[in-house]
Design an enzyme around this catalytic site. Structure first.
Site, PDB file in Angstrom:
ATOM      1  N   TYR A  43      -1.721  23.579 -45.781  1.00  0.00           N
ATOM      2  CA  TYR A  43      -2.991  23.267 -45.106  1.00  0.00           C
ATOM      3  C   TYR A  43      -3.104  24.082 -43.807  1.00  0.00           C
ATOM      4  CZ  TYR A  43      -7.170  20.449 -44.295  1.00  0.00           C
ATOM      5  OH  TYR A  43      -8.460  20.021 -44.114  1.00  0.00           O
ATOM      6  N   LYS A  58      -8.860  20.430 -38.027  1.00  0.00           N
ATOM      7  CA  LYS A  58      -9.275  19.038 -38.292  1.00  0.00           C
ATOM      8  C   LYS A  58      -8.875  18.121 -37.128  1.00  0.00           C
ATOM      9  CE  LYS A  58     -11.230  19.364 -42.393  1.00  0.00           C
ATOM     10  NZ  LYS A  58     -12.703  19.414 -42.491  1.00  0.00           N
TER      11      LYS A  58
HETATM   12  P1  NAD Z   1     -17.164  22.516 -50.746  1.00  0.00           P
HETATM   13  O1  NAD Z   1     -16.681  23.904 -50.962  1.00  0.00           O
HETATM   14  O2  NAD Z   1     -17.966  21.902 -51.817  1.00  0.00           O
HETATM   15  O3  NAD Z   1     -17.956  22.400 -49.371  1.00  0.00           O
HETATM   16  C1  NAD Z   1     -17.624  23.172 -48.244  1.00  0.00           C
HETATM   17  C2  NAD Z   1     -18.957  23.588 -47.659  1.00  0.00           C
HETATM   18  O4  NAD Z   1     -18.770  24.286 -46.428  1.00  0.00           O
HETATM   19  C3  NAD Z   1     -19.744  24.519 -48.590  1.00  0.00           C
HETATM   20  O5  NAD Z   1     -21.021  23.974 -48.844  1.00  0.00           O
HETATM   21  C4  NAD Z   1     -19.859  25.798 -47.786  1.00  0.00           C
HETATM   22  O6  NAD Z   1     -21.077  26.479 -48.049  1.00  0.00           O
HETATM   23  C5  NAD Z   1     -19.814  25.221 -46.381  1.00  0.00           C
HETATM   24  N1  NAD Z   1     -19.549  26.252 -45.371  1.00  0.00           N
HETATM   25  C6  NAD Z   1     -18.412  26.975 -45.166  1.00  0.00           C
HETATM   26  N2  NAD Z   1     -18.618  27.849 -44.166  1.00  0.00           N
HETATM   27  C7  NAD Z   1     -19.893  27.652 -43.716  1.00  0.00           C
HETATM   28  C8  NAD Z   1     -20.713  28.240 -42.721  1.00  0.00           C
HETATM   29  N3  NAD Z   1     -20.270  29.267 -41.948  1.00  0.00           N
HETATM   30  N4  NAD Z   1     -21.977  27.772 -42.546  1.00  0.00           N
HETATM   31  C9  NAD Z   1     -22.462  26.773 -43.311  1.00  0.00           C
HETATM   32  N5  NAD Z   1     -21.750  26.175 -44.285  1.00  0.00           N
HETATM   33  C10 NAD Z   1     -20.480  26.629 -44.483  1.00  0.00           C
HETATM   34  O7  NAD Z   1     -15.847  21.665 -50.449  1.00  0.00           O
HETATM   35  P2  NAD Z   1     -15.622  20.151 -49.958  1.00  0.00           P
HETATM   36  O8  NAD Z   1     -14.236  19.847 -50.329  1.00  0.00           O
HETATM   37  O9  NAD Z   1     -16.734  19.302 -50.427  1.00  0.00           O
HETATM   38  O10 NAD Z   1     -15.669  20.292 -48.378  1.00  0.00           O
HETATM   39  C11 NAD Z   1     -16.509  19.517 -47.536  1.00  0.00           C
HETATM   40  C12 NAD Z   1     -15.727  18.997 -46.343  1.00  0.00           C
HETATM   41  O11 NAD Z   1     -14.798  18.019 -46.804  1.00  0.00           O
HETATM   42  C13 NAD Z   1     -14.907  20.051 -45.605  1.00  0.00           C
HETATM   43  O12 NAD Z   1     -14.963  19.794 -44.221  1.00  0.00           O
HETATM   44  C14 NAD Z   1     -13.496  19.787 -46.114  1.00  0.00           C
HETATM   45  O13 NAD Z   1     -12.511  20.220 -45.214  1.00  0.00           O
HETATM   46  C15 NAD Z   1     -13.550  18.285 -46.215  1.00  0.00           C
HETATM   47  N6  NAD Z   1     -12.498  17.663 -47.027  1.00  0.00           N
HETATM   48  C16 NAD Z   1     -12.268  18.091 -48.291  1.00  0.00           C
HETATM   49  C17 NAD Z   1     -11.256  17.487 -49.045  1.00  0.00           C
HETATM   50  C18 NAD Z   1     -10.961  17.962 -50.449  1.00  0.00           C
HETATM   51  O14 NAD Z   1      -9.851  17.707 -50.930  1.00  0.00           O
HETATM   52  N7  NAD Z   1     -11.883  18.572 -51.144  1.00  0.00           N
HETATM   53  C19 NAD Z   1     -10.493  16.437 -48.497  1.00  0.00           C
HETATM   54  C20 NAD Z   1     -10.782  16.016 -47.198  1.00  0.00           C
HETATM   55  C21 NAD Z   1     -11.781  16.637 -46.464  1.00  0.00           C
END
Ligand code: NAD
Length: 265
Positions: free
Chosen positions: A157, A164
Protein backbone atom coordinates in the site's frame (compact mmCIF):
# COMPACT_ATOMS: atom_id res chain seq x y z
CA UNK A 1 -39.93 8.42 1.29
CA UNK A 2 -36.21 7.68 1.70
CA UNK A 3 -34.03 9.18 4.41
CA UNK A 4 -32.24 11.41 1.85
CA UNK A 5 -35.31 12.81 0.10
CA UNK A 6 -34.93 16.43 -1.04
CA UNK A 7 -31.12 16.13 -0.65
CA UNK A 8 -28.72 17.09 -3.42
CA UNK A 9 -25.47 15.15 -3.60
CA UNK A 10 -22.28 15.66 -5.62
CA UNK A 11 -20.42 12.37 -5.96
CA UNK A 12 -16.81 12.50 -7.22
CA UNK A 13 -15.05 9.24 -8.12
CA UNK A 14 -17.27 7.12 -10.35
CA UNK A 15 -15.11 5.35 -12.94
CA UNK A 16 -17.28 2.26 -13.53
CA UNK A 17 -20.16 0.32 -12.03
CA UNK A 18 -17.56 -1.37 -9.80
CA UNK A 19 -16.51 1.93 -8.20
CA UNK A 20 -17.23 2.44 -4.52
CA UNK A 21 -18.61 5.85 -5.56
CA UNK A 22 -21.17 4.02 -7.68
CA UNK A 23 -22.32 1.92 -4.72
CA UNK A 24 -22.75 5.20 -2.83
CA UNK A 25 -24.62 6.89 -5.71
CA UNK A 26 -27.06 3.97 -5.96
CA UNK A 27 -27.73 3.91 -2.21
CA UNK A 28 -28.22 7.69 -2.04
CA UNK A 29 -30.50 7.68 -5.09
CA UNK A 30 -32.56 4.85 -3.58
CA UNK A 31 -32.99 6.96 -0.44
CA UNK A 32 -34.32 9.88 -2.48
CA UNK A 33 -31.27 12.09 -3.15
CA UNK A 34 -30.68 13.85 -6.46
CA UNK A 35 -27.23 12.92 -7.75
CA UNK A 36 -24.60 14.92 -9.67
CA UNK A 37 -21.59 12.97 -10.95
CA UNK A 38 -18.21 13.97 -12.33
CA UNK A 39 -15.76 12.18 -14.64
CA UNK A 40 -12.00 12.53 -14.46
CA UNK A 41 -11.35 12.57 -18.21
CA UNK A 42 -12.98 12.01 -21.62
CA UNK A 43 -12.14 8.28 -21.49
CA UNK A 44 -14.53 7.88 -18.56
CA UNK A 45 -17.21 10.29 -19.76
CA UNK A 46 -19.56 7.81 -21.48
CA UNK A 47 -19.43 5.30 -18.63
CA UNK A 48 -20.21 7.97 -16.06
CA UNK A 49 -23.05 9.33 -18.21
CA UNK A 50 -24.55 5.82 -18.31
CA UNK A 51 -24.25 5.53 -14.52
CA UNK A 52 -25.94 8.92 -14.18
CA UNK A 53 -28.92 7.78 -16.26
CA UNK A 54 -29.35 4.82 -13.90
CA UNK A 55 -29.59 7.13 -10.92
CA UNK A 56 -31.97 9.82 -12.09
CA UNK A 57 -29.97 11.63 -14.78
CA UNK A 58 -28.67 14.58 -12.73
CA UNK A 59 -25.81 16.90 -13.75
CA UNK A 60 -22.64 15.25 -15.14
CA UNK A 61 -19.49 17.38 -15.29
CA UNK A 62 -15.77 16.96 -16.04
CA UNK A 63 -13.50 17.21 -12.99
CA UNK A 64 -9.83 16.51 -12.55
CA UNK A 65 -9.29 17.34 -8.87
CA UNK A 66 -5.76 18.66 -9.53
CA UNK A 67 -7.31 21.52 -11.52
CA UNK A 68 -8.60 24.37 -9.32
CA UNK A 69 -10.38 26.03 -12.23
CA UNK A 70 -12.40 22.85 -12.88
CA UNK A 71 -13.31 22.63 -9.20
CA UNK A 72 -14.61 26.22 -9.34
CA UNK A 73 -16.60 25.44 -12.50
CA UNK A 74 -18.27 22.39 -10.93
CA UNK A 75 -19.54 24.37 -7.94
CA UNK A 76 -20.57 27.31 -10.14
CA UNK A 77 -22.62 24.90 -12.31
CA UNK A 78 -24.22 23.31 -9.25
CA UNK A 79 -25.02 26.77 -7.90
CA UNK A 80 -26.65 27.70 -11.23
CA UNK A 81 -28.58 24.40 -11.52
CA UNK A 82 -29.49 23.53 -7.94
CA UNK A 83 -28.80 26.74 -5.98
CA UNK A 84 -27.55 24.74 -2.99
CA UNK A 85 -25.89 21.45 -2.06
CA UNK A 86 -26.33 19.02 0.84
CA UNK A 87 -23.73 16.29 0.30
CA UNK A 88 -20.28 15.91 -1.24
CA UNK A 89 -18.74 12.45 -1.57
CA UNK A 90 -14.99 12.29 -2.32
CA UNK A 91 -14.06 8.80 -3.52
CA UNK A 92 -10.79 9.64 -5.25
CA UNK A 93 -7.36 8.17 -4.81
CA UNK A 94 -4.21 7.87 -6.88
CA UNK A 95 -0.51 7.04 -6.61
CA UNK A 96 1.90 5.99 -9.37
CA UNK A 97 1.49 2.22 -9.90
CA UNK A 98 5.25 1.55 -9.64
CA UNK A 99 5.21 2.94 -6.09
CA UNK A 100 2.48 0.51 -4.95
CA UNK A 101 4.72 -2.52 -4.60
CA UNK A 102 7.97 -3.54 -2.97
CA UNK A 103 9.88 -1.42 -0.48
CA UNK A 104 8.19 1.79 0.68
CA UNK A 105 11.55 3.34 1.52
CA UNK A 106 13.21 2.46 -1.78
CA UNK A 107 10.28 3.01 -4.14
CA UNK A 108 8.71 6.23 -2.88
CA UNK A 109 9.77 9.27 -4.92
CA UNK A 110 9.32 12.92 -4.01
CA UNK A 111 7.03 13.35 -7.01
CA UNK A 112 4.95 10.26 -6.22
CA UNK A 113 4.59 11.24 -2.58
CA UNK A 114 3.39 14.72 -3.54
CA UNK A 115 1.02 13.43 -6.21
CA UNK A 116 -0.55 10.83 -3.89
CA UNK A 117 -1.17 13.47 -1.24
CA UNK A 118 -2.44 16.09 -3.69
CA UNK A 119 -4.96 13.82 -5.44
CA UNK A 120 -5.95 11.56 -2.53
CA UNK A 121 -6.00 13.98 0.41
CA UNK A 122 -5.70 17.69 -0.49
CA UNK A 123 -8.48 17.44 -3.07
CA UNK A 124 -11.00 16.70 -0.29
CA UNK A 125 -10.10 20.02 1.34
CA UNK A 126 -10.39 21.81 -2.00
CA UNK A 127 -13.85 20.30 -2.61
CA UNK A 128 -14.98 21.31 0.88
CA UNK A 129 -13.94 24.91 0.21
CA UNK A 130 -15.95 24.93 -3.02
CA UNK A 131 -19.02 23.31 -1.42
CA UNK A 132 -19.08 25.41 1.77
CA UNK A 133 -21.00 28.46 0.42
CA UNK A 134 -23.64 26.17 -1.14
CA UNK A 135 -24.17 24.29 2.14
CA UNK A 136 -24.97 27.23 4.40
CA UNK A 137 -28.06 26.63 6.51
CA UNK A 138 -28.58 23.11 5.13
CA UNK A 139 -26.87 20.74 7.61
CA UNK A 140 -24.49 19.64 4.89
CA UNK A 141 -22.33 16.56 4.95
CA UNK A 142 -18.91 15.80 3.47
CA UNK A 143 -17.70 12.22 3.16
CA UNK A 144 -14.46 10.64 1.98
CA UNK A 145 -13.18 7.09 1.49
CA UNK A 146 -10.13 5.81 3.29
CA UNK A 147 -8.38 2.50 3.98
CA UNK A 148 -6.77 0.75 6.94
CA UNK A 149 -3.37 1.36 5.31
CA UNK A 150 -3.63 4.91 6.71
CA UNK A 151 -3.57 3.53 10.27
CA UNK A 152 -1.30 0.47 9.94
CA UNK A 153 1.59 -0.50 7.68
CA UNK A 154 0.42 -3.01 5.07
CA UNK A 155 2.40 -4.67 2.26
CA UNK A 156 2.42 -2.76 -1.07
CA UNK A 157 0.00 0.00 0.00
CA UNK A 158 3.13 2.10 0.53
CA UNK A 159 2.76 5.81 -0.31
CA UNK A 160 -1.04 5.57 -0.19
CA UNK A 161 -0.69 4.89 3.56
CA UNK A 162 0.67 8.35 4.44
CA UNK A 163 -1.81 9.89 1.96
CA UNK A 164 -4.75 8.20 3.73
CA UNK A 165 -3.37 9.19 7.14
CA UNK A 166 -3.28 12.79 5.90
CA UNK A 167 -6.82 12.44 4.56
CA UNK A 168 -8.09 11.12 7.92
CA UNK A 169 -6.38 13.97 9.80
CA UNK A 170 -7.96 16.39 7.31
CA UNK A 171 -11.39 14.92 8.17
CA UNK A 172 -10.86 15.90 11.83
CA UNK A 173 -9.61 19.43 11.02
CA UNK A 174 -12.40 20.01 8.51
CA UNK A 175 -15.01 18.73 10.99
CA UNK A 176 -13.66 21.13 13.60
CA UNK A 177 -13.70 24.07 11.16
CA UNK A 178 -17.14 23.48 9.67
CA UNK A 179 -19.14 22.03 12.57
CA UNK A 180 -20.29 25.51 13.68
CA UNK A 181 -21.98 25.88 10.28
CA UNK A 182 -23.81 22.57 10.74
CA UNK A 183 -21.56 20.83 8.19
CA UNK A 184 -20.41 17.35 9.24
CA UNK A 185 -17.27 15.65 7.88
CA UNK A 186 -16.65 11.91 8.07
CA UNK A 187 -14.81 9.06 6.39
CA UNK A 188 -15.68 5.47 5.62
CA UNK A 189 -12.74 3.10 5.86
CA UNK A 190 -13.72 0.34 3.44
CA UNK A 191 -12.31 -3.17 3.36
CA UNK A 192 -10.61 -4.24 0.11
CA UNK A 193 -12.92 -4.34 -2.92
CA UNK A 194 -11.92 -5.20 -6.48
CA UNK A 195 -12.07 -1.87 -8.41
CA UNK A 196 -9.92 -0.12 -11.03
CA UNK A 197 -7.92 1.77 -8.37
CA UNK A 198 -7.39 -1.39 -6.31
CA UNK A 199 -6.01 -3.27 -9.32
CA UNK A 200 -2.96 -0.97 -9.17
CA UNK A 201 -1.93 -2.31 -5.75
CA UNK A 202 0.58 -5.17 -5.82
CA UNK A 203 -0.78 -8.60 -4.75
CA UNK A 204 -4.30 -7.22 -4.30
CA UNK A 205 -5.83 -10.69 -4.82
CA UNK A 206 -3.84 -11.98 -1.81
CA UNK A 207 -5.05 -9.03 0.24
CA UNK A 208 -8.67 -9.88 -0.60
CA UNK A 209 -8.19 -13.52 0.36
CA UNK A 210 -6.42 -12.67 3.60
CA UNK A 211 -9.10 -10.17 4.62
CA UNK A 212 -11.88 -12.63 3.88
CA UNK A 213 -10.19 -15.27 6.02
CA UNK A 214 -9.21 -12.98 8.89
CA UNK A 215 -12.22 -10.69 9.26
CA UNK A 216 -14.66 -11.57 12.06
CA UNK A 217 -17.39 -11.86 9.40
CA UNK A 218 -15.18 -14.24 7.34
CA UNK A 219 -15.88 -12.42 4.08
CA UNK A 220 -15.15 -9.24 2.18
CA UNK A 221 -17.56 -6.33 1.88
CA UNK A 222 -19.43 -5.03 -1.19
CA UNK A 223 -19.85 -1.56 -2.69
CA UNK A 224 -23.53 -1.81 -1.63
CA UNK A 225 -22.54 -2.17 2.02
CA UNK A 226 -20.17 0.78 1.77
CA UNK A 227 -22.90 2.69 -0.08
CA UNK A 228 -25.50 2.07 2.63
CA UNK A 229 -23.20 3.23 5.45
CA UNK A 230 -22.20 6.29 3.42
CA UNK A 231 -25.84 7.20 2.78
CA UNK A 232 -26.56 6.86 6.51
CA UNK A 233 -23.56 9.04 7.46
CA UNK A 234 -24.68 11.79 5.06
CA UNK A 235 -28.25 11.76 6.37
CA UNK A 236 -29.92 13.32 9.39
CA UNK A 237 -29.93 9.84 10.96
CA UNK A 238 -26.23 10.53 11.66
CA UNK A 239 -26.75 14.13 12.81
CA UNK A 240 -24.53 13.66 15.89
CA UNK A 241 -21.57 12.11 14.04
CA UNK A 242 -18.65 14.18 12.74
CA UNK A 243 -14.85 13.90 12.56
CA UNK A 244 -15.33 10.11 12.52
CA UNK A 245 -13.77 7.26 10.54
CA UNK A 246 -16.27 4.39 10.29
CA UNK A 247 -14.87 1.01 9.27
CA UNK A 248 -16.95 -1.01 6.82
CA UNK A 249 -14.64 -4.00 6.55
CA UNK A 250 -16.38 -6.98 8.13
CA UNK A 251 -14.54 -6.11 11.35
CA UNK A 252 -11.05 -6.74 9.93
CA UNK A 253 -9.56 -3.66 11.65
CA UNK A 254 -10.66 -4.96 15.07
CA UNK A 255 -8.60 -8.15 15.18
CA UNK A 256 -4.86 -8.65 15.62
CA UNK A 257 -4.67 -12.23 14.36
CA UNK A 258 -6.55 -14.02 11.60
CA UNK A 259 -9.25 -16.26 13.08
CA UNK A 260 -8.93 -18.91 10.38
CA UNK A 261 -5.10 -18.75 10.46
CA UNK A 262 -5.29 -19.52 14.20
CA UNK A 263 -7.48 -22.56 13.63
CA UNK A 264 -10.87 -20.83 14.00
CA UNK A 265 -13.67 -21.62 11.55
P1 NAD B 1 -12.11 3.47 -8.64
O1 NAD B 1 -10.95 3.29 -9.55
O2 NAD B 1 -13.41 2.96 -9.08
O3 NAD B 1 -12.26 5.00 -8.21
C1 NAD B 1 -11.16 5.86 -8.07
C2 NAD B 1 -11.61 7.17 -8.68
O4 NAD B 1 -10.62 8.18 -8.50
C3 NAD B 1 -11.86 7.06 -10.19
O5 NAD B 1 -13.18 7.48 -10.49
C4 NAD B 1 -10.85 8.01 -10.78
O6 NAD B 1 -11.33 8.63 -11.96
C5 NAD B 1 -10.72 8.99 -9.63
N1 NAD B 1 -9.53 9.85 -9.77
C6 NAD B 1 -8.22 9.50 -9.69
N2 NAD B 1 -7.46 10.58 -9.92
C7 NAD B 1 -8.31 11.63 -10.12
C8 NAD B 1 -8.16 13.01 -10.43
N3 NAD B 1 -6.93 13.57 -10.60
N4 NAD B 1 -9.27 13.78 -10.56
C9 NAD B 1 -10.50 13.25 -10.42
N5 NAD B 1 -10.73 11.95 -10.15
C10 NAD B 1 -9.63 11.16 -10.02
O7 NAD B 1 -11.65 2.79 -7.27
P2 NAD B 1 -12.31 2.76 -5.80
O8 NAD B 1 -11.68 1.61 -5.14
O9 NAD B 1 -13.78 2.86 -5.91
O10 NAD B 1 -11.72 4.07 -5.13
C11 NAD B 1 -12.51 5.07 -4.51
C12 NAD B 1 -11.91 5.47 -3.18
O11 NAD B 1 -12.06 4.38 -2.27
C13 NAD B 1 -10.42 5.80 -3.22
O12 NAD B 1 -10.16 6.88 -2.36
C14 NAD B 1 -9.79 4.53 -2.65
O13 NAD B 1 -8.54 4.77 -2.07
C15 NAD B 1 -10.83 4.19 -1.61
N6 NAD B 1 -10.79 2.82 -1.09
C16 NAD B 1 -10.78 1.77 -1.94
C17 NAD B 1 -10.72 0.47 -1.41
C18 NAD B 1 -10.69 -0.73 -2.34
O14 NAD B 1 -10.25 -1.79 -1.89
N7 NAD B 1 -11.16 -0.63 -3.55
C19 NAD B 1 -10.69 0.26 -0.02
C20 NAD B 1 -10.73 1.38 0.81
C21 NAD B 1 -10.77 2.66 0.28
Amino acid sequence: MGFLSNRKALIVGVASNRSIAWGIAEAMHREGAEIALTYQNDKLKRRVEQCSKACGGGPVMPLDVTDDAQIDTVFQELSDTWGHLDIVVHAVGFAPREELEGSFVDNTTRGGYGMAHDISAYSFVALARGARPLMQGRNGSLLTLTYLGGERALPNYNVMGPAKASLEASVRYMASDLGGEGIRVNAVSAGPIRTLAASGIGDFRKMLDFNAAAAPMRRNVSIDEVGNTSAFLCSDLASGITGEVVHVDGGFHSVALAGSAMGGS
